[in-house]
Design a protein around this motif. Structure first.
Motif, PDB file in Angstrom:
ATOM      1  N   THR A  61       7.861  24.629   8.113  1.00  0.00           N
ATOM      2  CA  THR A  61       7.471  24.277   6.754  1.00  0.00           C
ATOM      3  C   THR A  61       6.866  22.883   6.812  1.00  0.00           C
ATOM      4  OG1 THR A  61       9.251  25.616   5.829  1.00  0.00           O
ATOM      5  CG2 THR A  61       8.326  23.894   4.412  1.00  0.00           C
ATOM      6  N   VAL A  62       5.642  22.760   6.318  1.00  0.00           N
ATOM      7  CA  VAL A  62       4.932  21.482   6.363  1.00  0.00           C
ATOM      8  C   VAL A  62       4.664  21.003   4.937  1.00  0.00           C
ATOM      9  CG1 VAL A  62       2.816  20.306   7.096  1.00  0.00           C
ATOM     10  CG2 VAL A  62       3.835  22.062   8.563  1.00  0.00           C
ATOM     11  N   PHE A  63       5.041  19.762   4.670  1.00  0.00           N
ATOM     12  CA  PHE A  63       4.707  19.100   3.422  1.00  0.00           C
ATOM     13  C   PHE A  63       3.454  18.282   3.710  1.00  0.00           C
ATOM     14  CE2 PHE A  63       9.224  19.974   3.360  1.00  0.00           C
ATOM     15  CZ  PHE A  63       9.334  20.675   2.174  1.00  0.00           C
ATOM     16  N   ALA A  64       2.299  18.801   3.285  1.00  0.00           N
ATOM     17  CA  ALA A  64       0.993  18.277   3.696  1.00  0.00           C
ATOM     18  C   ALA A  64       0.397  17.334   2.659  1.00  0.00           C
ATOM     19  CB  ALA A  64       0.040  19.444   3.945  1.00  0.00           C
ATOM     20  N   PRO A  65       0.377  16.023   2.963  1.00  0.00           N
ATOM     21  CA  PRO A  65      -0.202  15.060   2.018  1.00  0.00           C
ATOM     22  C   PRO A  65      -1.725  15.197   1.921  1.00  0.00           C
ATOM     23  CG  PRO A  65       0.996  13.941   3.798  1.00  0.00           C
ATOM     24  CD  PRO A  65       0.916  15.382   4.146  1.00  0.00           C
ATOM     25  N   VAL A  66      -2.234  15.041   0.712  1.00  0.00           N
ATOM     26  CA  VAL A  66      -3.676  15.082   0.475  1.00  0.00           C
ATOM     27  C   VAL A  66      -4.296  13.740   0.828  1.00  0.00           C
ATOM     28  CG1 VAL A  66      -3.572  16.882  -1.306  1.00  0.00           C
ATOM     29  CG2 VAL A  66      -3.328  14.474  -1.959  1.00  0.00           C
ATOM     30  N   ASN A  67      -5.622  13.727   0.913  1.00  0.00           N
ATOM     31  CA  ASN A  67      -6.345  12.492   1.241  1.00  0.00           C
ATOM     32  C   ASN A  67      -5.961  11.343   0.306  1.00  0.00           C
ATOM     33  OD1 ASN A  67      -7.699  13.885   3.261  1.00  0.00           O
ATOM     34  ND2 ASN A  67      -9.513  14.250   2.007  1.00  0.00           N
ATOM     35  N   ALA A  68      -5.839  11.629  -0.981  1.00  0.00           N
ATOM     36  CA  ALA A  68      -5.497  10.577  -1.954  1.00  0.00           C
ATOM     37  C   ALA A  68      -4.143   9.948  -1.643  1.00  0.00           C
ATOM     38  CB  ALA A  68      -5.515  11.143  -3.371  1.00  0.00           C
ATOM     39  N   ALA A  69      -3.232  10.706  -1.069  1.00  0.00           N
ATOM     40  CA  ALA A  69      -1.923  10.153  -0.696  1.00  0.00           C
ATOM     41  C   ALA A  69      -2.081   9.108   0.404  1.00  0.00           C
ATOM     42  CB  ALA A  69      -0.986  11.277  -0.230  1.00  0.00           C
ATOM     43  N   PHE A  70      -2.938   9.383   1.364  1.00  0.00           N
ATOM     44  CA  PHE A  70      -3.183   8.408   2.430  1.00  0.00           C
ATOM     45  C   PHE A  70      -3.919   7.190   1.881  1.00  0.00           C
ATOM     46  CE2 PHE A  70      -2.464  12.205   5.017  1.00  0.00           C
ATOM     47  CZ  PHE A  70      -1.667  11.694   6.032  1.00  0.00           C
ATOM     48  N   GLU A  71      -4.841   7.411   0.943  1.00  0.00           N
ATOM     49  CA  GLU A  71      -5.593   6.305   0.332  1.00  0.00           C
ATOM     50  C   GLU A  71      -4.683   5.391  -0.480  1.00  0.00           C
ATOM     51  OE1 GLU A  71      -8.624   8.381  -1.863  1.00  0.00           O
ATOM     52  OE2 GLU A  71      -9.538   9.137  -0.012  1.00  0.00           O
ATOM     53  N   ALA A  72      -3.565   5.914  -0.960  1.00  0.00           N
ATOM     54  CA  ALA A  72      -2.626   5.119  -1.759  1.00  0.00           C
ATOM     55  C   ALA A  72      -1.758   4.188  -0.913  1.00  0.00           C
ATOM     56  CB  ALA A  72      -1.727   6.046  -2.582  1.00  0.00           C
ATOM     57  N   LEU A  73      -1.777   4.383   0.403  1.00  0.00           N
ATOM     58  CA  LEU A  73      -1.033   3.480   1.292  1.00  0.00           C
ATOM     59  C   LEU A  73      -1.705   2.113   1.277  1.00  0.00           C
ATOM     60  CD1 LEU A  73      -0.464   5.904   4.314  1.00  0.00           C
ATOM     61  CD2 LEU A  73       1.251   5.148   2.650  1.00  0.00           C
ATOM     62  N   PRO A  74      -0.989   1.065   1.642  1.00  0.00           N
ATOM     63  CA  PRO A  74      -1.612  -0.261   1.677  1.00  0.00           C
ATOM     64  C   PRO A  74      -2.893  -0.276   2.522  1.00  0.00           C
ATOM     65  CG  PRO A  74       0.754  -0.444   1.968  1.00  0.00           C
ATOM     66  CD  PRO A  74       0.430   1.029   2.012  1.00  0.00           C
ATOM     67  N   ALA A  75      -3.830  -1.077   2.107  1.00  0.00           N
ATOM     68  CA  ALA A  75      -5.133  -1.170   2.782  1.00  0.00           C
ATOM     69  C   ALA A  75      -4.960  -1.385   4.284  1.00  0.00           C
ATOM     70  CB  ALA A  75      -5.955  -2.299   2.169  1.00  0.00           C
ATOM     71  N   GLY A  76      -5.687  -0.636   5.069  1.00  0.00           N
ATOM     72  CA  GLY A  76      -5.676  -0.778   6.519  1.00  0.00           C
ATOM     73  C   GLY A  76      -4.592   0.026   7.225  1.00  0.00           C
ATOM     74  N   THR A  77      -3.668   0.625   6.482  1.00  0.00           N
ATOM     75  CA  THR A  77      -2.555   1.350   7.101  1.00  0.00           C
ATOM     76  C   THR A  77      -3.040   2.534   7.926  1.00  0.00           C
ATOM     77  OG1 THR A  77      -1.048   0.694   5.345  1.00  0.00           O
ATOM     78  CG2 THR A  77      -0.407   2.602   6.664  1.00  0.00           C
ATOM     79  N   VAL A  78      -3.897   3.365   7.337  1.00  0.00           N
ATOM     80  CA  VAL A  78      -4.363   4.563   8.044  1.00  0.00           C
ATOM     81  C   VAL A  78      -5.148   4.167   9.290  1.00  0.00           C
ATOM     82  CG1 VAL A  78      -5.833   6.611   7.894  1.00  0.00           C
ATOM     83  CG2 VAL A  78      -4.351   5.990   5.969  1.00  0.00           C
ATOM     84  N   GLU A  79      -6.038   3.206   9.151  1.00  0.00           N
ATOM     85  CA  GLU A  79      -6.836   2.762  10.301  1.00  0.00           C
ATOM     86  C   GLU A  79      -5.944   2.252  11.424  1.00  0.00           C
ATOM     87  OE1 GLU A  79      -7.322   1.829   7.105  1.00  0.00           O
ATOM     88  OE2 GLU A  79      -9.160   2.949   6.686  1.00  0.00           O
ATOM     89  N   THR A  80      -4.899   1.511  11.059  1.00  0.00           N
ATOM     90  CA  THR A  80      -3.957   0.980  12.049  1.00  0.00           C
ATOM     91  C   THR A  80      -3.205   2.109  12.732  1.00  0.00           C
ATOM     92  OG1 THR A  80      -3.714  -1.081  10.817  1.00  0.00           O
ATOM     93  CG2 THR A  80      -1.955  -0.537  12.373  1.00  0.00           C
ATOM     94  N   LEU A  81      -2.736   3.065  11.945  1.00  0.00           N
ATOM     95  CA  LEU A  81      -1.975   4.183  12.514  1.00  0.00           C
ATOM     96  C   LEU A  81      -2.814   5.044  13.447  1.00  0.00           C
ATOM     97  CD1 LEU A  81       0.089   5.334   9.414  1.00  0.00           C
ATOM     98  CD2 LEU A  81       0.992   4.329  11.531  1.00  0.00           C
ATOM     99  N   LEU A  82      -4.113   5.138  13.205  1.00  0.00           N
ATOM    100  CA  LEU A  82      -4.984   5.969  14.030  1.00  0.00           C
ATOM    101  C   LEU A  82      -5.342   5.334  15.370  1.00  0.00           C
ATOM    102  CD1 LEU A  82      -7.366   7.457  11.309  1.00  0.00           C
ATOM    103  CD2 LEU A  82      -5.427   8.570  12.441  1.00  0.00           C
ATOM    104  N   GLN A  83      -4.980   4.069  15.569  1.00  0.00           N
ATOM    105  CA  GLN A  83      -5.266   3.407  16.845  1.00  0.00           C
ATOM    106  C   GLN A  83      -4.341   3.964  17.925  1.00  0.00           C
ATOM    107  OE1 GLN A  83      -4.959  -0.791  16.032  1.00  0.00           O
ATOM    108  NE2 GLN A  83      -6.712  -0.769  14.669  1.00  0.00           N
ATOM    109  N   PRO A  84      -4.859   4.160  19.130  1.00  0.00           N
ATOM    110  CA  PRO A  84      -4.077   4.773  20.216  1.00  0.00           C
ATOM    111  C   PRO A  84      -2.732   4.092  20.489  1.00  0.00           C
ATOM    112  CG  PRO A  84      -6.373   4.593  20.854  1.00  0.00           C
ATOM    113  CD  PRO A  84      -6.224   3.873  19.541  1.00  0.00           C
ATOM    114  N   GLU A  85      -2.673   2.781  20.362  1.00  0.00           N
ATOM    115  CA  GLU A  85      -1.416   2.083  20.656  1.00  0.00           C
ATOM    116  C   GLU A  85      -0.322   2.374  19.612  1.00  0.00           C
ATOM    117  OE1 GLU A  85      -4.161  -1.002  18.656  1.00  0.00           O
ATOM    118  OE2 GLU A  85      -4.388   0.577  20.153  1.00  0.00           O
TER     119      GLU A  85
END
Length: 183
Positions: free
Chosen positions: A71-95
């Protein structure tokens, strides 16, 4: 061939054809096909492009294409956009891959839990919540509030299920309007 025709005739005679044709809701403007797995359907949803990119960056594609059920609770794009600025970009970095994996697996519960079953378990519990263990080990809790289904993360943040019971070949997706975060 004759058996297939008889089965089809029986389905229509019993009035089940309309129910089967509308079994899955549209998500992100795309049909969600029950014979596809979680990743295959998510790839078609315009509302889940950030989630798909995160799953790919985290190396979790194979896991979400696995047999399941999950069972997956799948967040929409707007949910990721609501995170603090730069969070998604930081999380997507390999490290930051281990952190991203932990966050994403905190949206996945073993088993095939329908919205009705989650709501039934929440209503039947002494505290009004159905408590679940995610694949990351982080807890999630579900509550029925105002007739809707709400999912709480480990920090007490709540996400509303906006589209439930999107059946997949390897489980079920419930679309949520919030990224659920472990501590």
């Amino acid at each position: 061939m004759f058996t297939k025709i008889r089965t089809t005739a029986l389905v229509f005679a019993l009035g089940l054809a309309p129910a089967l044709a509308t079994a899955n809701p549209m998500v992100g403007g795309a049909p969600m096909l029950v014979e596809r797995n979680i990743v295959e359907n998510a790839l078609n949803s315009a509302d889940h492009t950030t989630l798909v990119a995160a799953v790919q960056a985290a190396g979790l594609v194979d896991a979400l294409q696995g047999e399941g059920p999950m069972t997956v609770f799948a967040p929409v794009n707007a949910a990721f956009e609501a995170l603090p600025a730069g969070t998604v970009e930081t999380l997507l970095q390999p490290e930051n891959r281990p952190m991203l994996q932990r966050i994403l697996t905190s949206h996945v519960v073993a088993g095939n839990l329908s919205g009705a079953e989650i709501m039934r378990r929440a209503r039947a519990s002494s505290d009004g919540f159905f408590h679940m263990q995610t694949l990351s080990g982080a807890p999630l809790s579900a509550q029925v509030r105002g007739g809707g289904l709400w999912i709480y993360d480990q920090s007490g943040n709540a996400g509303r299920v906006t589209i439930g019971d999107v059946n997949q070949s390897n489980g079920v997706i419930h679309v949520v309007d919030t990224v659920l975060l472990p501590r």
